[in-house]
Design a protein around this motif. Structure first.
Motif, PDB file in Angstrom:
ATOM      1  N   THR A  71      25.817  85.631  64.837  1.00 29.91           N
ATOM      2  CA  THR A  71      26.185  86.352  66.233  1.00 29.91           C
ATOM      3  C   THR A  71      25.281  87.407  66.466  1.00 29.91           C
ATOM      4  N   THR A  72      24.666  88.145  65.571  1.00 31.62           N
ATOM      5  CA  THR A  72      24.025  89.208  65.875  1.00 31.62           C
ATOM      6  C   THR A  72      22.793  88.917  66.864  1.00 31.62           C
ATOM      7  N   TYR A  73      22.257  87.824  66.225  1.00 28.97           N
ATOM      8  CA  TYR A  73      20.814  87.360  67.038  1.00 28.97           C
ATOM      9  C   TYR A  73      21.454  86.632  68.380  1.00 28.97           C
ATOM     10  N   ALA A  74      22.466  86.109  68.488  1.00 27.32           N
ATOM     11  CA  ALA A  74      23.201  85.470  69.814  1.00 27.32           C
ATOM     12  C   ALA A  74      23.307  86.593  70.905  1.00 27.32           C
ATOM     13  N   ALA A  75      23.680  87.816  70.212  1.00 32.79           N
ATOM     14  CA  ALA A  75      24.124  88.847  71.031  1.00 32.79           C
ATOM     15  C   ALA A  75      23.048  89.672  71.712  1.00 32.79           C
ATOM     16  N   GLY A  76      21.511  89.012  71.192  1.00 32.93           N
ATOM     17  CA  GLY A  76      20.213  90.048  71.385  1.00 32.93           C
ATOM     18  C   GLY A  76      20.136  91.154  70.585  1.00 32.93           C
ATOM     19  N   ARG A  77      20.586  91.151  69.530  1.00 32.51           N
ATOM     20  CA  ARG A  77      20.205  92.390  68.479  1.00 32.51           C
ATOM     21  C   ARG A  77      19.640  91.827  67.413  1.00 32.51           C
ATOM     22  N   GLN A  78      19.241  92.574  66.347  1.00 26.56           N
ATOM     23  CA  GLN A  78      18.494  92.231  64.983  1.00 26.56           C
ATOM     24  C   GLN A  78      19.024  92.961  63.820  1.00 26.56           C
ATOM     25  N   ILE A  79      18.790  92.036  62.820  1.00 22.65           N
ATOM     26  CA  ILE A  79      19.291  92.466  61.346  1.00 22.65           C
ATOM     27  C   ILE A  79      18.125  93.127  61.053  1.00 22.65           C
ATOM     28  N   TYR A  80      18.759  94.298  60.215  1.00 28.27           N
ATOM     29  CA  TYR A  80      17.970  95.218  59.292  1.00 28.27           C
ATOM     30  C   TYR A  80      18.541  95.139  57.871  1.00 28.27           C
ATOM     31  N   LEU A  81      17.642  95.322  57.015  1.00 22.04           N
ATOM     32  CA  LEU A  81      17.927  95.443  55.603  1.00 22.04           C
ATOM     33  C   LEU A  81      17.624  96.799  54.929  1.00 22.04           C
ATOM     34  N   SER A  82      18.449  97.441  54.425  1.00 23.62           N
ATOM     35  CA  SER A  82      18.336  98.871  53.715  1.00 23.62           C
ATOM     36  C   SER A  82      18.366  98.547  52.119  1.00 23.62           C
ATOM     37  N   CYS A  83      17.173  98.804  51.523  1.00 27.74           N
ATOM     38  CA  CYS A  83      16.920  98.376  49.882  1.00 27.74           C
ATOM     39  C   CYS A  83      17.074  99.655  49.193  1.00 27.74           C
ATOM     40  N   GLU A  84      17.760  99.891  48.326  1.00 28.49           N
ATOM     41  CA  GLU A  84      17.967 100.991  47.657  1.00 28.49           C
ATOM     42  C   GLU A  84      17.343 101.048  46.000  1.00 28.49           C
ATOM     43  N   TYR A  85      16.786 101.981  45.866  1.00 32.31           N
ATOM     44  CA  TYR A  85      16.154 102.177  44.421  1.00 32.31           C
ATOM     45  C   TYR A  85      16.431 103.374  43.875  1.00 32.31           C
ATOM     46  N   ALA A  86      16.496 103.510  42.543  1.00 32.04           N
ATOM     47  CA  ALA A  86      17.254 104.715  41.895  1.00 32.04           C
ATOM     48  C   ALA A  86      16.651 105.861  42.061  1.00 32.04           C
ATOM     49  N   SER A  87      15.350 106.156  42.033  1.00 30.74           N
ATOM     50  CA  SER A  87      14.584 107.490  42.197  1.00 30.74           C
ATOM     51  C   SER A  87      13.720 107.359  43.183  1.00 30.74           C
ATOM     52  N   ARG A  88      13.607 106.156  44.130  1.00 28.30           N
ATOM     53  CA  ARG A  88      12.634 105.977  45.285  1.00 28.30           C
ATOM     54  C   ARG A  88      13.521 106.230  46.477  1.00 28.30           C
ATOM     55  N   PRO A  89      12.976 106.492  47.579  1.00 21.96           N
ATOM     56  CA  PRO A  89      13.422 106.299  48.896  1.00 21.96           C
ATOM     57  C   PRO A  89      13.820 105.014  49.277  1.00 21.96           C
ATOM     58  N   LYS A  90      14.593 104.913  50.152  1.00 21.27           N
ATOM     59  CA  LYS A  90      15.147 103.538  50.379  1.00 21.27           C
ATOM     60  C   LYS A  90      14.187 102.879  51.483  1.00 21.27           C
ATOM     61  N   VAL A  91      13.989 101.590  51.187  1.00 24.30           N
ATOM     62  CA  VAL A  91      12.962 100.747  51.972  1.00 24.30           C
ATOM     63  C   VAL A  91      13.946 100.124  53.257  1.00 24.30           C
ATOM     64  N   THR A  92      13.554 100.442  54.332  1.00 27.73           N
ATOM     65  CA  THR A  92      14.108  99.527  55.562  1.00 27.73           C
ATOM     66  C   THR A  92      13.131  98.279  55.873  1.00 27.73           C
ATOM     67  N   ILE A  93      13.869  97.051  56.243  1.00 25.31           N
ATOM     68  CA  ILE A  93      13.151  95.985  56.604  1.00 25.31           C
ATOM     69  C   ILE A  93      13.674  95.609  57.804  1.00 25.31           C
ATOM     70  N   ARG A  94      13.102  95.388  58.853  1.00 25.52           N
ATOM     71  CA  ARG A  94      13.705  94.687  60.145  1.00 25.52           C
ATOM     72  C   ARG A  94      13.354  92.991  59.852  1.00 25.52           C
ATOM     73  N   VAL A  95      14.290  92.385  59.996  1.00 27.27           N
ATOM     74  CA  VAL A  95      14.087  90.815  59.846  1.00 27.27           C
ATOM     75  C   VAL A  95      14.003  90.488  61.254  1.00 27.27           C
ATOM     76  N   SER A  96      12.580  90.224  61.564  1.00 24.97           N
ATOM     77  CA  SER A  96      12.005  90.062  62.773  1.00 24.97           C
ATOM     78  C   SER A  96      12.153  88.553  63.416  1.00 24.97           C
ATOM     79  N   ARG A  97      12.486  87.527  62.570  1.00 24.39           N
ATOM     80  CA  ARG A  97      12.869  86.249  62.886  1.00 24.39           C
ATOM     81  C   ARG A  97      14.192  85.922  62.666  1.00 24.39           C
ATOM     82  N   ALA A  98      14.794  85.300  63.763  1.00 28.18           N
ATOM     83  CA  ALA A  98      16.233  84.943  63.609  1.00 28.18           C
ATOM     84  C   ALA A  98      16.503  84.133  62.372  1.00 28.18           C
TER      85      ALA A  98
END
Length: 116
Positions: A71-98
């Motif tokens: 439904t997110t893609y059907a509404a024209g929006r995109q999914i992003y992932l936020s990946c967490e690591y203990a002593s490291r900065p978070k990594v953000t990934i844009r899921v570019s394909r539906a």
């Protein structure tokens, strides 16, 4: 049999650029530090639209959460992932394909967050 160099030459001369698919999962580790958690967002992380899993269950001692993100893609929006690591900065990934679903598993020894 084709040699590796012959195959490479054919691929380069075919005129069709080959690009690796954009990542649709969190790296298992960042800077040698294993993943500690992750979230699925409807839109950029800065908008703070964290999605609640559609289902959560335990399978063979591993907690698994699943999101249906069609439904997110059907509404024209995109999914992003936020990946967490203990002593490291978070990594953000844009899921570019539906994709249809995202799945987080709190497995041992490694956690995983992936979409497909």
């Amino acid at each position: 049999m084709w040699s590796t160099s012959a195959l490479l030459f054919v691929a380069l001369m075919s005129g069709t650029p080959h690009r690796a698919a954009a990542p649709t999962s969190c790296p298992v580790a960042s800077g040698g530090v294993r993943m500690t958690g992750g979230d699925v967002y409807d839109g950029p992380v800065e908008e703070n639209a964290i999605l609640v899993p559609d289902s959560a269950r335990t399978m063979r001692g591993t907690e698994v959460s699943t999101w249906d993100v069609r439904t997110t893609y059907a509404a024209g929006r995109q999914i992003y992932l936020s990946c967490e690591y203990a002593s490291r900065p978070k990594v953000t990934i844009r899921v570019s394909r539906a994709v249809r679903t995202c799945r987080y598993s709190d497995g041992r020894p490694a956690k995983a967050l992936a979409c497909r």
